[in-house]
Write a protein that holds these residues in place. Structure first.
Motif, mmCIF file in Angstrom:
data_model
loop_
_atom_site.group_PDB
_atom_site.id
_atom_site.type_symbol
_atom_site.label_atom_id
_atom_site.label_comp_id
_atom_site.label_asym_id
_atom_site.label_seq_id
_atom_site.Cartn_x
_atom_site.Cartn_y
_atom_site.Cartn_z
ATOM 1 N N THR A 263 1.885 -4.207 4.831
ATOM 2 C CA THR A 263 2.537 -4.561 5.967
ATOM 3 C C THR A 263 2.224 -4.587 7.182
ATOM 4 O OG1 THR A 263 3.843 -1.820 5.173
ATOM 5 C CG2 THR A 263 4.215 -3.855 4.550
ATOM 6 N N LEU A 264 1.479 -3.839 7.152
ATOM 7 C CA LEU A 264 0.602 -3.715 8.315
ATOM 8 C C LEU A 264 -0.444 -4.998 9.135
ATOM 9 C CD1 LEU A 264 0.036 -1.624 10.702
ATOM 10 C CD2 LEU A 264 -2.521 -0.421 9.754
ATOM 11 N N THR A 265 -0.853 -5.332 8.314
ATOM 12 C CA THR A 265 -2.143 -6.627 7.540
ATOM 13 C C THR A 265 -0.989 -7.872 7.514
ATOM 14 O OG1 THR A 265 -3.082 -6.858 5.667
ATOM 15 C CG2 THR A 265 -3.628 -6.036 7.418
ATOM 16 N N GLY A 266 -0.160 -7.557 6.848
ATOM 17 C CA GLY A 266 0.832 -8.606 6.514
ATOM 18 C C GLY A 266 0.468 -9.047 5.103
ATOM 19 N N GLU A 267 -0.878 -8.734 4.235
ATOM 20 C CA GLU A 267 -1.338 -9.525 3.328
ATOM 21 C C GLU A 267 -0.508 -9.135 2.029
ATOM 22 O OE1 GLU A 267 -5.639 -8.178 -0.052
ATOM 23 O OE2 GLU A 267 -4.555 -7.240 2.473
ATOM 24 N N GLY A 268 -0.119 -9.431 1.609
ATOM 25 C CA GLY A 268 0.783 -9.438 -0.213
ATOM 26 C C GLY A 268 2.497 -9.785 0.032
ATOM 27 N N LEU A 269 2.759 -10.086 1.464
ATOM 28 C CA LEU A 269 4.098 -10.051 1.369
ATOM 29 C C LEU A 269 4.261 -11.227 0.194
ATOM 30 C CD1 LEU A 269 4.408 -8.154 4.897
ATOM 31 C CD2 LEU A 269 5.499 -7.585 2.797
ATOM 32 N N ALA A 270 4.519 -12.332 1.204
ATOM 33 C CA ALA A 270 4.690 -13.061 0.604
ATOM 34 C C ALA A 270 5.078 -13.594 -0.738
ATOM 35 C CB ALA A 270 4.256 -14.507 1.576
ATOM 36 N N ASP A 271 4.145 -13.274 -1.388
ATOM 37 C CA ASP A 271 4.449 -12.929 -3.168
ATOM 38 C C ASP A 271 5.010 -11.976 -2.909
ATOM 39 O OD1 ASP A 271 2.584 -15.657 -2.585
ATOM 40 O OD2 ASP A 271 0.417 -13.836 -2.977
ATOM 41 N N VAL A 272 4.555 -11.202 -2.938
ATOM 42 C CA VAL A 272 5.758 -9.836 -3.711
ATOM 43 C C VAL A 272 7.277 -9.947 -3.985
ATOM 44 C CG1 VAL A 272 5.888 -8.438 -2.503
ATOM 45 C CG2 VAL A 272 5.402 -7.397 -4.142
ATOM 46 N N LEU A 273 7.715 -10.628 -2.163
ATOM 47 C CA LEU A 273 8.815 -10.720 -1.631
ATOM 48 C C LEU A 273 9.369 -11.927 -2.792
ATOM 49 C CD1 LEU A 273 8.906 -9.834 1.681
ATOM 50 C CD2 LEU A 273 10.204 -7.857 0.325
ATOM 51 N N LYS A 274 9.222 -12.802 -3.241
ATOM 52 C CA LYS A 274 9.876 -14.039 -4.204
ATOM 53 C C LYS A 274 10.474 -13.454 -4.961
ATOM 54 C CE LYS A 274 5.579 -16.613 -3.200
ATOM 55 N NZ LYS A 274 4.308 -18.044 -3.860
ATOM 56 N N GLY A 275 11.283 -14.340 -4.419
ATOM 57 C CA GLY A 275 12.438 -14.268 -5.388
ATOM 58 C C GLY A 275 13.690 -12.462 -5.716
ATOM 59 N N ALA A 276 13.363 -11.718 -3.814
ATOM 60 C CA ALA A 276 13.339 -10.758 -4.150
ATOM 61 C C ALA A 276 14.718 -10.494 -3.602
ATOM 62 C CB ALA A 276 12.294 -9.111 -3.443
ATOM 63 N N SER A 277 16.299 -10.041 -4.061
ATOM 64 C CA SER A 277 17.509 -8.834 -3.369
ATOM 65 C C SER A 277 17.377 -8.369 -2.901
ATOM 66 C CB SER A 277 18.404 -9.179 -4.440
ATOM 67 O OG SER A 277 18.578 -10.559 -4.823
ATOM 68 N N VAL A 278 16.341 -7.645 -2.386
ATOM 69 C CA VAL A 278 16.492 -6.665 -1.278
ATOM 70 C C VAL A 278 15.415 -5.473 -1.304
ATOM 71 C CG1 VAL A 278 16.840 -4.190 -1.762
ATOM 72 C CG2 VAL A 278 18.545 -5.255 -2.554
ATOM 73 N N VAL A 279 14.810 -5.147 -0.069
ATOM 74 C CA VAL A 279 13.401 -4.056 -0.334
ATOM 75 C C VAL A 279 13.866 -2.701 0.949
ATOM 76 C CG1 VAL A 279 11.534 -4.173 1.696
ATOM 77 C CG2 VAL A 279 11.965 -6.698 0.235
ATOM 78 N N VAL A 280 12.985 -1.765 -0.028
ATOM 79 C CA VAL A 280 13.263 -0.611 0.529
ATOM 80 C C VAL A 280 12.092 -0.261 0.679
ATOM 81 C CG1 VAL A 280 13.548 1.681 -0.268
ATOM 82 C CG2 VAL A 280 15.312 -0.119 -1.046
ATOM 83 N N ASP A 281 12.032 0.034 2.255
ATOM 84 C CA ASP A 281 11.101 0.906 2.750
ATOM 85 C C ASP A 281 10.715 2.324 2.770
ATOM 86 O OD1 ASP A 281 9.131 1.331 4.221
ATOM 87 O OD2 ASP A 281 9.305 0.075 6.262
ATOM 88 N N VAL A 282 9.997 2.791 2.341
ATOM 89 C CA VAL A 282 9.912 4.515 2.098
ATOM 90 C C VAL A 282 8.382 4.883 2.535
ATOM 91 C CG1 VAL A 282 11.387 4.806 1.044
ATOM 92 C CG2 VAL A 282 9.411 4.543 -0.422
#
Length: 248
Positions: free
Chosen positions: A38-57
């Motif tokens: 998340t600090l660089t943004g790497e991989g975010l777009a791919d992992v969030l495809k089709g996601a309804s909810v994001v939990v940030d811990v």
């Protein structure tokens, strides 16, 4: 329902992923080790495809004032932007009871900045405030140890086991966004010195523990109730003494 758990390989995140999976959800652990940063943004777009909810811990790898502020500001901004682009419908974040009352600490200033970004984002949100975890007793002591003496500020604490925190975060993630803060705490309040004493005694740790009027809590001054939840908090069931007994 696809739920992406940022920090999903850590203490709380791994438990949240497991619980959601047991209840039939597609729970995806996202962390640098899984290719999501998340600090660089790497991989975010791919992992969030089709996601309804994001939990940030997730948590900062450094607690130094500037580094921790940079982590929470940058990673949260990147995450919220990616969520908006992906059509995510609910952002859940884990924070700490007393954050707004602990602004003498750089860490808690950073956590408050994170919360403010979430509230201003336009994303439907829920923030879960948890009290300190049972598992952190030794770490809290280590942070205020001088020689063989643990110097603690006066104050009370109502700690909670990580399993119960994960359960609360899981409930929030499958519920509707509340646009507010949900507090969760353990069933018992202790003097901070008593909590640390019990935790160290269970590990046969011989350090001397004293309450010092000049001591701080991660740089912040404590009042008696700074670390305690409000009257509307969800109270978990696991007692500290019972948990300690299970660790032996």
């Amino acid at each position: 329902m696809k739920i992406v758990v940022i920090g999903g390989t850590g203490l709380i995140g791994s438990k949240v992923v497991a619980r959601l999976g047991e209840h039939g959800h597609e729970a995806v652990a996202a962390a640098p080790g899984t290719g999501v940063d998340t600090l660089t943004g790497e991989g975010l777009a791919d992992v969030l495809k089709g996601a309804s909810v994001v939990v940030d811990v997730s948590n900062s790898p450094s607690f130094e004032d500037e580094a921790v502020m940079e982590f929470f500001r940058t990673s949260t901004a990147n995450l919220l932007e990616a969520e908006a682009e992906a059509g995510v419908r609910h952002h859940v974040a884990l924070s700490v009871v007393g954050t707004a009352r602990l602004q003498g600490s750089g860490y808690f200033r950073a956590k408050l900045a994170q919360e403010e970004l979430i509230k201003a984002s336009g994303m439907p949100w829920t923030i879960v405030h948890a009290t300190q975890f049972f598992e952190f007793a030794k770490g809290l002591a280590d942070g205020v140890t001088e020689g063989d003496t643990v110097r603690l500020p006066a104050g009370r604490i109502q700690p909670i086991v990580s399993d119960d925190v994960a359960a609360a975060v899981g409930r929030a993630s499958v519920g509707s966004p509340v646009g507010g803060v949900v507090e969760v705490a353990g069933p018992e309040a202790f003097e901070l010195e008593e909590f640390i004493r019990m935790g160290l005694a269970a590990k046969n740790d011989p350090r001397k523990i004293v309450t010092d009027p000049n001591a701080t809590y991660w740089g912040a001054e404590l009042q008696e109730t700074t670390l305690l939840p409000g009257p509307g908090a969800q109270i978990a069931g696991t007692r500290f003494g019972d948990w300690l007994a299970q660790q032996k």
